[in-house]
Design an enzyme around this catalytic site. Structure first.
Site, PDB file in Angstrom:
ATOM      1  N   GLU A  32       0.869  -1.182   0.000  1.00 14.10           N
ATOM      2  CA  GLU A  32       0.000   0.000   0.000  1.00 14.10           C
ATOM      3  C   GLU A  32       0.902   1.227   0.000  1.00 14.10           C
ATOM      4  OE1 GLU A  32      -3.173   1.098  -0.366  1.00 14.10           O
ATOM      5  OE2 GLU A  32      -2.254   3.055  -0.014  1.00 14.10           O
ATOM      6  N   CYS A  40     -12.016   4.511   0.672  1.00 14.78           N
ATOM      7  CA  CYS A  40     -13.226   4.481   1.500  1.00 14.78           C
ATOM      8  C   CYS A  40     -12.944   4.965   2.918  1.00 14.78           C
ATOM      9  CB  CYS A  40     -13.796   3.065   1.514  1.00 14.78           C
ATOM     10  SG  CYS A  40     -15.247   2.918   2.540  1.00 14.78           S
ATOM     11  N   CYS A  45     -16.058   7.091   1.683  1.00 21.17           N
ATOM     12  CA  CYS A  45     -17.301   6.798   2.420  1.00 21.17           C
ATOM     13  C   CYS A  45     -17.265   7.240   3.884  1.00 21.17           C
ATOM     14  CB  CYS A  45     -17.591   5.297   2.422  1.00 21.17           C
ATOM     15  SG  CYS A  45     -16.850   4.324   1.122  1.00 21.17           S
ATOM     16  N   LYS A  48     -16.610  11.069   4.693  1.00 21.93           N
ATOM     17  CA  LYS A  48     -17.765  11.744   4.091  1.00 21.93           C
ATOM     18  C   LYS A  48     -18.994  11.618   4.988  1.00 21.93           C
ATOM     19  CE  LYS A  48     -20.493   9.408   1.837  1.00 21.93           C
ATOM     20  NZ  LYS A  48     -20.581   8.886   0.498  1.00 21.93           N
ATOM     21  N   TYR A  96      -7.115  -2.051  10.074  1.00 22.10           N
ATOM     22  CA  TYR A  96      -6.879  -2.686   8.769  1.00 22.10           C
ATOM     23  C   TYR A  96      -5.510  -3.351   8.723  1.00 22.10           C
ATOM     24  CZ  TYR A  96     -10.982  -1.394   6.064  1.00 22.10           C
ATOM     25  OH  TYR A  96     -12.258  -1.329   5.566  1.00 22.10           O
ATOM     26  N   TYR A 174     -23.024  11.453  -7.341  1.00 16.76           N
ATOM     27  CA  TYR A 174     -23.314  11.340  -5.909  1.00 16.76           C
ATOM     28  C   TYR A 174     -22.325  12.121  -5.056  1.00 16.76           C
ATOM     29  CZ  TYR A 174     -19.784   7.712  -4.904  1.00 16.76           C
ATOM     30  OH  TYR A 174     -18.619   7.036  -4.709  1.00 16.76           O
ATOM     31  N   GLU A 178     -23.548  15.027  -2.455  1.00 14.86           N
ATOM     32  CA  GLU A 178     -23.264  14.790  -1.035  1.00 14.86           C
ATOM     33  C   GLU A 178     -22.490  15.970  -0.433  1.00 14.86           C
ATOM     34  OE1 GLU A 178     -23.236   9.904  -0.993  1.00 14.86           O
ATOM     35  OE2 GLU A 178     -21.322  10.929  -1.101  1.00 14.86           O
ATOM     36  N   ARG A 195     -24.240  19.879 -15.838  1.00 15.95           N
ATOM     37  CA  ARG A 195     -24.573  20.040 -17.253  1.00 15.95           C
ATOM     38  C   ARG A 195     -25.940  19.459 -17.630  1.00 15.95           C
ATOM     39  NH1 ARG A 195     -20.430  18.237 -21.064  1.00 15.95           N
ATOM     40  NH2 ARG A 195     -18.945  17.803 -19.427  1.00 15.95           N
ATOM     41  N   ARG A 201     -27.474  12.065 -12.645  1.00 13.43           N
ATOM     42  CA  ARG A 201     -27.727  11.369 -13.914  1.00 13.43           C
ATOM     43  C   ARG A 201     -27.661   9.854 -13.691  1.00 13.43           C
ATOM     44  NH1 ARG A 201     -24.470  10.193 -18.682  1.00 13.43           N
ATOM     45  NH2 ARG A 201     -22.631  10.852 -17.527  1.00 13.43           N
ATOM     46  N   THR A 306     -17.687   0.405  -2.335  1.00  9.34           N
ATOM     47  CA  THR A 306     -16.902  -0.398  -1.398  1.00  9.34           C
ATOM     48  C   THR A 306     -17.424  -1.823  -1.223  1.00  9.34           C
ATOM     49  OG1 THR A 306     -15.887   1.393  -0.218  1.00  9.34           O
ATOM     50  CG2 THR A 306     -16.350  -0.563   1.077  1.00  9.34           C
ATOM     51  N   ALA A 336     -26.624   3.885  -2.003  1.00  4.96           N
ATOM     52  CA  ALA A 336     -27.183   5.064  -1.333  1.00  4.96           C
ATOM     53  C   ALA A 336     -26.484   6.316  -1.819  1.00  4.96           C
ATOM     54  CB  ALA A 336     -26.992   4.936   0.174  1.00  4.96           C
ATOM     55  N   HIS A 430     -45.197   0.108  12.547  1.00 10.56           N
ATOM     56  CA  HIS A 430     -45.876   1.393  12.680  1.00 10.56           C
ATOM     57  C   HIS A 430     -45.425   2.123  13.939  1.00 10.56           C
ATOM     58  CE1 HIS A 430     -49.089   4.193  11.848  1.00 10.56           C
ATOM     59  NE2 HIS A 430     -49.462   4.112  13.117  1.00 10.56           N
ATOM     60  N   GLU A 435     -42.904   1.493   6.470  1.00  9.37           N
ATOM     61  CA  GLU A 435     -44.129   0.700   6.292  1.00  9.37           C
ATOM     62  C   GLU A 435     -44.831   1.049   4.986  1.00  9.37           C
ATOM     63  OE1 GLU A 435     -47.424   1.450   9.082  1.00  9.37           O
ATOM     64  OE2 GLU A 435     -46.461   3.336   9.605  1.00  9.37           O
TER      65      GLU A 435
HETATM   66  C1  LIG Z   1     -15.697  11.013  -1.788  1.00 10.23           C
HETATM   67  C2  LIG Z   1     -16.057   9.543  -1.977  1.00 10.23           C
HETATM   68  C3  LIG Z   1     -17.152   9.029  -1.303  1.00 10.23           C
HETATM   69  C4  LIG Z   1     -17.482   7.684  -1.459  1.00 10.23           C
HETATM   70  N1  LIG Z   1     -18.579   7.215  -0.788  1.00 10.23           N
HETATM   71  C5  LIG Z   1     -18.931   5.921  -0.929  1.00 10.23           C
HETATM   72  C6  LIG Z   1     -20.048   5.414  -0.219  1.00 10.23           C
HETATM   73  O1  LIG Z   1     -20.738   6.124   0.516  1.00 10.23           O
HETATM   74  N2  LIG Z   1     -20.350   4.089  -0.369  1.00 10.23           N
HETATM   75  C7  LIG Z   1     -19.609   3.266  -1.174  1.00 10.23           C
HETATM   76  O2  LIG Z   1     -19.915   2.074  -1.262  1.00 10.23           O
HETATM   77  N3  LIG Z   1     -18.558   3.729  -1.867  1.00 10.23           N
HETATM   78  C8  LIG Z   1     -18.198   5.039  -1.762  1.00 10.23           C
HETATM   79  N4  LIG Z   1     -17.105   5.510  -2.443  1.00 10.23           N
HETATM   80  C9  LIG Z   1     -16.377   4.598  -3.360  1.00 10.23           C
HETATM   81  C10 LIG Z   1     -15.399   3.710  -2.592  1.00 10.23           C
HETATM   82  O3  LIG Z   1     -14.549   4.519  -1.806  1.00 10.23           O
HETATM   83  C11 LIG Z   1     -14.604   2.869  -3.585  1.00 10.23           C
HETATM   84  O4  LIG Z   1     -15.495   2.148  -4.401  1.00 10.23           O
HETATM   85  C12 LIG Z   1     -13.674   1.889  -2.870  1.00 10.23           C
HETATM   86  O5  LIG Z   1     -12.779   2.552  -2.019  1.00 10.23           O
HETATM   87  C13 LIG Z   1     -12.898   1.050  -3.911  1.00 10.23           C
HETATM   88  O6  LIG Z   1     -11.971   0.217  -3.258  1.00 10.23           O
HETATM   89  P1  LIG Z   1     -10.648  -0.248  -4.016  1.00 10.23           P
HETATM   90  O7  LIG Z   1      -9.974  -1.171  -3.056  1.00 10.23           O
HETATM   91  O8  LIG Z   1     -10.978  -0.722  -5.361  1.00 10.23           O
HETATM   92  O9  LIG Z   1      -9.791   1.062  -4.206  1.00 10.23           O
HETATM   93  P2  LIG Z   1      -9.187   2.083  -3.120  1.00 10.23           P
HETATM   94  O10 LIG Z   1      -9.992   2.077  -1.873  1.00 10.23           O
HETATM   95  O11 LIG Z   1      -9.033   3.374  -3.838  1.00 10.23           O
HETATM   96  O12 LIG Z   1      -7.789   1.467  -2.759  1.00 10.23           O
HETATM   97  C14 LIG Z   1      -6.717   1.434  -3.659  1.00 10.23           C
HETATM   98  C15 LIG Z   1      -5.439   1.581  -2.880  1.00 10.23           C
HETATM   99  O13 LIG Z   1      -4.350   1.249  -3.716  1.00 10.23           O
HETATM  100  C16 LIG Z   1      -3.261   2.098  -3.399  1.00 10.23           C
HETATM  101  N5  LIG Z   1      -2.361   2.106  -4.550  1.00 10.23           N
HETATM  102  C17 LIG Z   1      -2.583   2.635  -5.788  1.00 10.23           C
HETATM  103  N6  LIG Z   1      -1.563   2.360  -6.607  1.00 10.23           N
HETATM  104  C18 LIG Z   1      -0.666   1.642  -5.882  1.00 10.23           C
HETATM  105  C19 LIG Z   1       0.597   1.042  -6.182  1.00 10.23           C
HETATM  106  N7  LIG Z   1       1.139   1.118  -7.414  1.00 10.23           N
HETATM  107  N8  LIG Z   1       1.249   0.393  -5.196  1.00 10.23           N
HETATM  108  C20 LIG Z   1       0.712   0.285  -3.947  1.00 10.23           C
HETATM  109  N9  LIG Z   1      -0.479   0.819  -3.628  1.00 10.23           N
HETATM  110  C21 LIG Z   1      -1.166   1.485  -4.581  1.00 10.23           C
HETATM  111  C22 LIG Z   1      -3.902   3.438  -3.094  1.00 10.23           C
HETATM  112  O14 LIG Z   1      -3.069   4.224  -2.267  1.00 10.23           O
HETATM  113  C23 LIG Z   1      -5.192   2.997  -2.381  1.00 10.23           C
HETATM  114  O15 LIG Z   1      -5.035   2.992  -0.982  1.00 10.23           O
HETATM  115  C24 LIG Z   1     -16.712   6.854  -2.291  1.00 10.23           C
HETATM  116  C25 LIG Z   1     -15.599   7.372  -2.971  1.00 10.23           C
HETATM  117  C26 LIG Z   1     -15.276   8.701  -2.807  1.00 10.23           C
HETATM  118  C27 LIG Z   1     -14.077   9.245  -3.535  1.00 10.23           C
END
Ligand SMILES: Cc1cc2nc3c(=O)[nH]c(=O)nc-3n(C[C@H](O)[C@H](O)[C@H](O)COP(=O)(O)OP(=O)(O)OC[C@H]3O[C@@H](n4cnc5c(N)ncnc54)[C@H](O)[C@@H]3O)c2cc1C
Length: 454
Positions: A32, A40, A45, A48, A96, A174, A178, A195, A201, A306, A336, A430, A435
């Site tokens: 990482e 997230c 998420c 936020k 984590y 979204y 938000e 737009r 959308r 997520t 959501a 209720h 409901e």
């Molecule tokens: C503002 C915002 C609000 C959101 N709200 C919601 C929500 O309410 N509900 C929901 O379900 N989803 C939400 N999402 C979406 C959700 O955060 C993503 O769908 C989710 O985090 C995707 O997980 P991922 O593991 O694919 O990617 P990520 O969580 O982006 O993880 C990827 C990781 O890889 C690391 N990385 C990248 N390249 C490299 C590399 N070459 N070497 C080592 N590490 C690397 C990055 O640092 C990162 O930590 C939101 C997103 C944003 C931006």
């Protein structure tokens, strides 16, 4: 080979995949580059939602007056909110990391890039693996307009040194709606520029109309059918020129104009990994064009949520090392929008259902109990879409307080194939808004490919 599995990226998808694979006995390494838990937990998420809660308290204080509370119009301290958010996120980062270590995965706090299809450079170290998973997520984009570098994106919004007094948010996906709710609720003059004629959308049209009304009623200034032209720095802040020739003077411009997968600099060419429109191409088993390399989560740019990312990470680890091959079904994924009020939605929109065949629509709009006394002009909207041929519920949508909490249960019902008759014979709880989903008896309209809704 050093590892059975190496995971690139410690976000929602990568952490789950590495942890489950290690639990199945595989030798697992994970890299990482920035923060454990990924988007997230750190800039998505979780923070936020803390900010949405903060904004909702402002509305709740006002609403309490109708119930006899003598709540003065308080002020909000941005620094306190950010400090509390940072403390909680530091705790989650630790969890984590610990989960991975306890599962037996080896963690690398550095960037990983491909040298060839079995070899990675991880922070200057050469590491080989039988199988490799790409879980690098995505990042926000900026439109190419003059002065774009003067605007922030969602990543920055979580670390602002001070709350802007006036903000212009570009984009009404979204994330845009938000953050409009957050900044408006915390007291900023908030402009939302988009737009389309309506925000969000792709969501059901009735939800979009209802949300636009609710946002206007909350005091958000909507600018539909407009695109930004340029941003300039002024002594008092930023000047944002719009396509309707108006100019907005604000403290902050915020681009919520979309996200793209993180593939730059990964060395995909060195391993021969194929992409489609900037996203890593995968089949139903999350396999890339190289049979021992996989991709999960946002880097594949399909359904960027997520719970989808974690489900994919888990399914892939089970398939590769748990002798439980399975895929993730991306149909009927409930989701959501944490606008104020929020949205919960699952299944088809009315327009999608109409294009697919005949559908019966049940729609209700009402003043929720809380606002009968709070005095706030805010309606709740609930909608069921029923397949004409099978009576199955194929779509459920809600705009109103608790919508995300309510739609999770409706998601189970739809996944299980519930019919309108099943909803009708379910006894309600209720007095709740929920409901209404089981007492919707009067059909609002029928839609189909040849039938236009009135
Ligand atoms: C503002 C915002 C609000 C959101 N709200 C919601 C929500 O309410 N509900 C929901 O379900 N989803 C939400 N999402 C979406 C959700 O955060 C993503 O769908 C989710 O985090 C995707 O997980 P991922 O593991 O694919 O990617 P990520 O969580 O982006 O993880 C990827 C990781 O890889 C690391 N990385 C990248 N390249 C490299 C590399 N070459 N070497 C080592 N590490 C690397 C990055 O640092 C990162 O930590 C939101 C997103 C944003 C931006």
């Amino acid at each position: 080979m050093d590892y059975d599995l190496f995971v690139i990226g410690g976000g929602s998808a990568g952490v789950r995949c590495a942890r489950i694979a290690a639990g199945h006995g595989a030798r697992v390494g994970i890299a990482e580059a920035r923060f454990w838990g990924g988007t997230c937990v750190n800039i998505g998420c979780v923070p936020k939602k803390f900010m949405v809660y903060a904004a909702e308290y402002g509305f709740a204080a006002e609403d309490s007056r109708g119930f006899g509370w003598n709540a003065p119009k308080g002020t909000h301290d941005w620094t306190t909110l950010l400090a509390a958010k940072d403390t909680e996120i530091a705790r989650l980062n630790g969890i984590y990391k610990r989960l991975l270590e306890q599962a037996g995965a080896t963690i690398y706090e550095s960037r990983a890039t491909f040298i060839d299809a079995h070899t990675l450079d991880v922070g200057g170290q050469r590491i080989t693996a039988e199988k490799i998973v790409i879980a690098t997520g995505g990042h926000p984009t900026r439109p190419e307009i003059p002065g774009a570098e003067l605007a922030i994106v969602s990543d920055d919004a979580f670390y602002l040194p001070a709350m802007p007094k006036r903000i212009a948010i570009i984009g009404s996906g979204y994330i845009g709606v938000e953050f409009a709710g957050i900044f408006n609720g915390l007291g900023a003059e908030t402009h939302l520029i988009y737009r389309q004629p309506l925000p969000l959308r792709g969501f059901d049209e009735d939800l979009r109309v209802g949300l636009a009304e609710a946002m206007t009623s909350n005091g958000i200034i909507l600018h539909p059918d407009i695109v930004p032209k340029s941003i300039t720095e002024t002594p008092a802040g930023k000047s944002l020129a719009l396509s309707d020739l108006t100019v907005l003077d604000v403290d902050l411009v915020f681009f919520a104009t979309g996200r793209v997968p993180n593939i730059t600099g990964l060395g995909l060419d060195a391993a021969g990994i194929a992409t489609t429109n900037g996203a890593i191409t995968v089949d139903a088993n999350l396999t890339t064009n190289i049979p021992h390399i996989f991709a999960i989560g946002d880097v594949t740019d399909r359904l960027n949520l997520t719970p989808v990312a974690t489900a994919e990470g888990h399914a892939l680890a089970d398939s590769l090392f748990g002798r439980k091959p399975r895929t993730v079904n991306l149909e009927n994924v409930p989701t959501a929008v944490f606008s104020i009020p929020p949205i919960g939605t699952v299944g088809l929109t009315e327009a999608q259902a109409a294009a697919r065949g005949g559908a019966r629509i049940f729609l209700t709009r009402f003043t929720p109990m809380r606002h009968a006394i709070s005095g706030r002009a805010r309606k709740t909207l609930m909608k069921l879409i029923v397949d004409e041929a099978t009576d199955k519920i194929i779509g459920a949508h809600m705009l109103g307080e608790d919508a995300p909490e309510i739609l999770q249960g409706i998601g189970v019902a739809i996944t299980a194939g519930a019919t309108k008759a099943d909803f009708d014979r379910t006894i309600g709880i209720h007095p709740t808004a929920a409901e209404e989903f089981v007492t919707l008896r009067t059909q609002t309209r029928v839609v189909g490919p040849d039938i236009r809704p009135e």
